[in-house]
Scaffold this motif. Sequence first.
Motif, PDB file in Angstrom:
ATOM      1  N   UNK A 184       5.863  32.382  44.087  1.00 20.41           N
ATOM      2  CA  UNK A 184       5.494  31.393  42.946  1.00 20.41           C
ATOM      3  C   UNK A 184       4.769  30.367  43.275  1.00 20.41           C
ATOM      4  N   UNK A 185       5.448  29.793  44.759  1.00 19.15           N
ATOM      5  CA  UNK A 185       5.132  28.703  45.284  1.00 19.15           C
ATOM      6  C   UNK A 185       3.578  29.156  45.999  1.00 19.15           C
ATOM      7  N   UNK A 186       3.567  30.572  46.247  1.00 21.96           N
ATOM      8  CA  UNK A 186       2.308  31.021  46.910  1.00 21.96           C
ATOM      9  C   UNK A 186       1.003  30.684  45.877  1.00 21.96           C
ATOM     10  N   UNK A 187       1.228  30.892  44.504  1.00 22.81           N
ATOM     11  CA  UNK A 187       0.319  30.818  43.775  1.00 22.81           C
ATOM     12  C   UNK A 187      -0.148  29.456  43.723  1.00 22.81           C
TER      13      UNK A 187
END
Lengths: 300, 237
Positions: A184-187
Motif C-alpha cells: 500500500x505504501x508503494x502505491x
Amino acid sequence: MEYFLQLVLNGLFVGAFYGLVALGYSMVYGIIKLLNFAHGDIYMLGAFAGYTMLTIGAGALGGGSLVALVVILIIAMILTGTLGLVLERVAYRPLRSAPRLSVLITAVGASFALEYGIAVLYGPNPRVYPVGFGNAAIEIFGARLTWAQLFMMLVAVLLMVALDTWVGRTRSGRAMRAISQDPKACLLMGINVDNVISRTFFIGSALAGAGGVMAGAYYGKIDFLMGFIIGLKAFTAAVIGGIGNIRGAVLGAVVLGLLESFGTAWLGSEWRDVFAFGFLILFLTVRPTGLLGERVTERV
Amino acid sequence: MSTVLQVTDLVVNYGKVEALRGLSLTVGAAETVSLLGNNGAGKSTTVGTISGIVRAAGGTVTAFGQDVTNAKPWDLVEMGIIHVPEGRRIFSRLTVHENLQIGGYTVRDGKAIDTRIAEVYDLLPRLAERRGQQGGTLSGGEQQMLAIGRAMIAGPKLLMLDEPSMGLAPLMVAQVMDVVRTITEQGTAVLLIEQNARAALKVASRGYVLDSGVVTIEGSADRLRADPRVVEAYLGA
C-alpha cells in the motif's frame, strides 16, 4: 574422500536445479504472500516448450548443438515467463483482495489445469527429449562431473547472479523488495504495483522454465507430472532458506540438494523424498523463518 | 492566488458507513493548510481519496486545473501530489538510502534523484548519518523524518502529511514542524493533517475543522486559534 566429493558434487548439481525453481517460488511468496503451487508446472511447461521446439526446429537450428540448446533455452524462458504472467493476470489478480485460502486453492487448481492440459495435448506417456548431452566428464580429485552438469550449473549460477543483481541494484528490484514489505505504501511512492507483480511472475517463471529445459536435456525424459515433485522440493528449499528471501532460496536449494545426496547415500534412494520432506517438517517446526528468514527488530 | 488543489463535495463510503459527506476544501500555491478533527472525522479518508488509494463515490478532486477524481495513485505521484501516510510506513527492511531512492521511483532522471537525496541529507543530517541502516532500526522521530524526506525526492508540488507528530516526543514534534515550515518556505503547498492542533496552527496559514465527514469550521489560523469551539475541543483552555 572421492566418494565424499562425488556426493557433494551431486548435491550441488541437484541443488542448482532446485534453486532455479525455488527462486520463483520464493519471489512470488515474497511479493504477494502466495504459495504458487502451479510454479512446478511452469517448470514442466518449460520442458515441453523446449521439447516442442527441438522436435520441430531441430534441423533448422542445427540439431543438438550447444548453441541451438542455448537459443531454445532463451525462447523457452520467454514463453514460460509470459505464461506465468498470464497465469497471474487470469487466476490470481482477480483474487488480490480475497482471503488467502481462496488464492491458494486457485493455485492448486491452476496446477491441475496445467498438468492435465499438457496431458491432453501431448498424451500421458513420457516423451523422449530429442537431444541429450554426452557422458563426457571431467575428473576432479577422482570425482566425476559431466560437462553437461558443469554447463548447467554454470547457467544456473549465472541466472542467479543476474537475478540477485537485478533485485539488489535496480529500480525495479528495489520496488519489488518494497512491495514485499508494504504494497500500500508503494502505491504512494508512485509504483505501479500490478506491473511489478507481473514482472516478478515473468522472471520467476522464466527461471523455472530454464530449469525445465535443462532437466529435459539432462534426464532425457519428460512427462506432464514432472513438475509436481520438483515444485514441492522447491517449496521445501524456499522454506529451508527462509521463504521470501531470494538468497535464502538458493541456499536452501543447495542445502536440500546436499541433504538428499548424502541421505540417499546412507539410506538408499527410495528414502530420498522421505528425507527431503522430513526436513521440511523439521524446519517448519524448529525454525519456520528458515536459515535466512527476514527479521528485523522494529521500533515504533 | 492560484489554486493547487480543489476538493468539491467529496463523498466516500466504506460499505454502508459514510466517511465523507460532501467535503470541500482548497489549497493554494505555496500555502500550508491544516486539517483538524477528532479520530474518525474523515481526515485520513480525505487525503487517501486525493492520493487515489480510496475511491470517491461522489464529488470532484481537481489538481493544477485537472480533474483527478479517482485517478491512479502513480499518475498522481507523477503530477507531484505526494502523500506521507499515517504511521510513516517506511520500508523497514530497506536501508535509509534505499527508502529515499524509492521515493524517487517516478523520477526518470537519475541525477535529479541524487541531487534531491543530497538536499534531504543536508536538511536532515541525522538521515545522512544513518544512510546504510535499515529503516526499521530508526527511532520514531527519525522514521518520520525519513518519511518526509522520502516524499521530497519525488519533487512534490503538493505535500500531504497525515499526522506527522503522532507518537512523537514534544521536542521531536517541534523539529518535524520546523521541517514542514522549511518545505513551505521553499514553495511547496502542504496539506497538514493533525490532531495536535496547537502545533499545526503554528505552521499553517489556514485550517479546516472536520467533523463526521464534513467541514464544520474553516478560516485563517489566527481565526481558528481564537474560535471558542476550536479552543474548547482541540486546544484546551
